[in-house]
Design an enzyme around this catalytic site. Sequence first.
Site, short mmCIF file in Angstrom:
data_model
loop_
_atom_site.label_atom_id
_atom_site.label_comp_id
_atom_site.label_asym_id
_atom_site.label_seq_id
_atom_site.Cartn_x
_atom_site.Cartn_y
_atom_site.Cartn_z
N ASP A 64 0.80 -1.23 0.00
CA ASP A 64 0.00 0.00 0.00
C ASP A 64 0.84 1.29 0.00
OD1 ASP A 64 1.05 -0.35 2.52
OD2 ASP A 64 -0.85 -0.24 3.60
N HIS A 65 2.11 1.20 0.37
CA HIS A 65 2.92 2.42 0.48
C HIS A 65 3.62 2.73 -0.83
CE1 HIS A 65 2.26 2.06 4.78
NE2 HIS A 65 3.03 3.10 5.03
N ASP A 119 4.08 -1.10 11.36
CA ASP A 119 3.62 0.23 11.00
C ASP A 119 3.03 0.86 12.26
OD1 ASP A 119 2.87 1.87 8.29
OD2 ASP A 119 1.54 2.30 9.97
N ARG A 378 -0.43 12.88 10.14
CA ARG A 378 0.88 13.48 10.42
C ARG A 378 1.10 14.69 9.54
NH1 ARG A 378 3.88 7.74 11.22
NH2 ARG A 378 3.32 7.64 13.42
N SER A 532 6.88 7.30 13.02
CA SER A 532 6.69 6.00 12.38
C SER A 532 7.48 4.89 13.06
CB SER A 532 7.09 6.08 10.91
OG SER A 532 8.47 5.80 10.79
N ARG A 534 9.39 2.91 11.26
CA ARG A 534 10.43 2.50 10.29
C ARG A 534 11.75 2.22 11.00
NH1 ARG A 534 9.98 8.39 7.46
NH2 ARG A 534 7.84 7.68 7.55
C1 MIC Z 1 4.16 6.50 8.21
O1 MIC Z 1 2.99 6.84 8.29
O2 MIC Z 1 5.10 7.24 8.53
C2 MIC Z 1 4.49 5.13 7.69
C3 MIC Z 1 5.11 5.30 6.36
O3 MIC Z 1 3.31 4.39 7.53
C4 MIC Z 1 5.41 4.46 8.71
C5 MIC Z 1 6.01 3.21 8.27
C6 MIC Z 1 7.13 3.40 7.32
O4 MIC Z 1 7.93 4.32 7.46
O5 MIC Z 1 7.23 2.58 6.41
C7 MIC Z 1 4.75 4.20 10.07
O6 MIC Z 1 3.85 4.91 10.43
O7 MIC Z 1 5.21 3.33 10.81
FE1 SF4 Z 2 -0.03 4.86 5.12
FE2 SF4 Z 2 1.34 5.59 7.30
FE3 SF4 Z 2 -0.17 7.33 5.96
FE4 SF4 Z 2 -1.32 5.43 7.33
S1 SF4 Z 2 -0.07 7.07 8.16
S2 SF4 Z 2 -1.86 6.08 5.27
S3 SF4 Z 2 0.08 3.74 7.04
S4 SF4 Z 2 1.65 6.33 5.20
#
Ligand code: MIC
Ligand code: SF4
Length: 639
Positions: A64-65, A119, A378, A532, A534
């Site tokens: 999905d990313h 995630d 975010r 996140s 990550r």
């Molecule tokens: C995000 O919202 O920052 C992400 C991308 O979903 C991350 C995960 C990632 O960095 O792959 C998260 O929230 O953990």
């Molecule tokens: Fe995707 Fe992270 Fe955004 Fe949720 S917050 S939609 S998991 S990138």
Amino acid sequence: MGYNIAQKIISQHLLSGEMKAGEEISIRIDQTLTQDATGTMAYLQFEAIGIPRVRTECSVAYIDHNTLQTGFENADDHRFIRTACAKYGLYYSRPGNGICHQVHLERFGAPGKTLLGSDSHTPTGGGIGMLAIGAGGLDVAVAMGGGGFYLTMPRVIKINLKGRLRPMVSAKDVILKVLEILSVKGGVGCIIEYGGDISSLSVPERATITNMGAELGATTSVFPADSVTAAFLTAQGRESAFIPLEADPDAEYDRIIDLDLSQLEPLAACPHSPDNIKPVSDLAGKKIDQVCIGSCTNSSLLDMLKVAKLLQGKTVHPDVSLVIAPGSKQVLDMLAKNGALSDIISAGARVLECACGPCIGMGQAPNSKGVSLRTFNRNFEGRSGTADGQIYLVSPETAVASALSGVFTDPRTLDVEIKVTLPKKFDVNDNMIIPPLADGTDVTVVYGPNIKPFPLNTALPEELQARAVLKVGDNITTDHIMPAGAKILPFRSNIPYLSQFCFAVCDKEFPARAKEWGGGFVIGGQNYGQGSSREHAALVPLYLGVKAVIAKSFARIHAANLINSGILPLTFANEADYDKIDQGDTLTLPELRQRLTEKQSLVLRNETKGIEFSLATNFSDRQIKMLLAGGLLNATREQ
Ligand code: MIC
Ligand code: SF4
């Protein structure tokens, strides 16, 4: 004494430790999820652990990313994950099927179960009464292999709800209010449990609220499972997954916050932090450039039906670009069938595929200095892809009202009434979820050329001496440490490539300096590593030679990821000592192994300034073992 919901689920899954706030415990994990941006690393790590098949009740890999596919990298990673799922016994949710948290809620989530996801917004599952926790990929890999998940037993804060939301006030406004009360670090070390009169909130609304509990820094958030939950599961054809779940009448909480839903108004989180809250009415009239609706926070069928109703027969303001990404194929399909999609399209919305998209900077970066209203979770600096973009987090109602007028608009000023209810039956069609094979032994996992080996640390030396290679302030996010976005995210399986962008938001020279100085120590303020899950925010600094991060305090997932990589997360015993280090100073941590083993406090000598002070450490035996060995994988091998 009775149990609250968090304690009930934890006690039923407890593997080790005592359920006393602050103690390290481990719990059994029933379900796991990964998404593709963290998933490639998680499956490489699962392979490194060497277990032939997942040992959970259900493990799902979502794509999905990374779905832009501007080069071969994304599609190669999808193929790697698809073949890994076939080999190791996982469900594979194909690209196009939707955002992991939305799909998991619809198709897999179940009250009373534990879910570990790579995630940070995995707590979305709390909306259905799961104990759903975000973690780094390596922790998820261990859980897939049947290992327990270690965490600090959280304190539990109850948000006691009463009343009903007034028209045009939304679940998003509830969680923005909680963020105003608690701030982005107010949930660290806590589970947020909702209770009181929750009957007016649907499961998708509850999920919006638990989703953004991640922004509080909370371990997770959870709602009771009641008749509303049962009806949602029945509508998804999964009534057998329901069990009722509520706190015992005499359950105790570390803190109780009363919140009267009927007193709430539309709110916005202003740049650049989810807790920088203002009433929308205070911002009314401010010109806007872009509106984005979707993300794992607000992309449910309920959200989209509201959006469609508000857009019906109207046209998006000429100065505004409106983009909409429904959260799942189920949502998009149902919108198409009932005609709501047509209302969205005719109004001039730009409909995107069911994926994270602009939320993680994969396209739709706003114009320079652009004011963008987003229903996401975010609004960290630079995350949108435009360095000086001004991102505000709002409800779908505020988003549409403003998209139509071209300025910040309190949706209560619109002369419309929207009454939207969830269907008694969702259209269930899991044709985009490939179930696990009965036997995957003959499957060959296919690796693309973008997949590079991940860095492994070495055992901790007796003494560490290095320079303070970077000094940063409070609330540094993982988006600062390891930015994402369209240009970088496709390289999540390629740590050497990613390393060029480490800390780019704070200091473009950092990667070159780290290489020149042979790594060093990073000095941070409060809540270092928020955001996140990550683990790239640990693996990339590891690759660049970072040995320790010395900060005033840490966010939970990032601290765990640092330890898993063998990087020391150390806190100042006295916060004022933060001022006694300048970037470039030479620092020594003497007698490191001995002091860690004997659980003595550590000493930090600033050689440049000729002073020394102590650092607070509160590591468990397990964490000390990992730090001494140079990370979790090395520690596991030693065993
Ligand atoms: C995000 O919202 O920052 C992400 C991308 O979903 C991350 C995960 C990632 O960095 O792959 C998260 O929230 O953990
Ligand atoms: Fe995707 Fe992270 Fe955004 Fe949720 S917050 S939609 S998991 S990138």
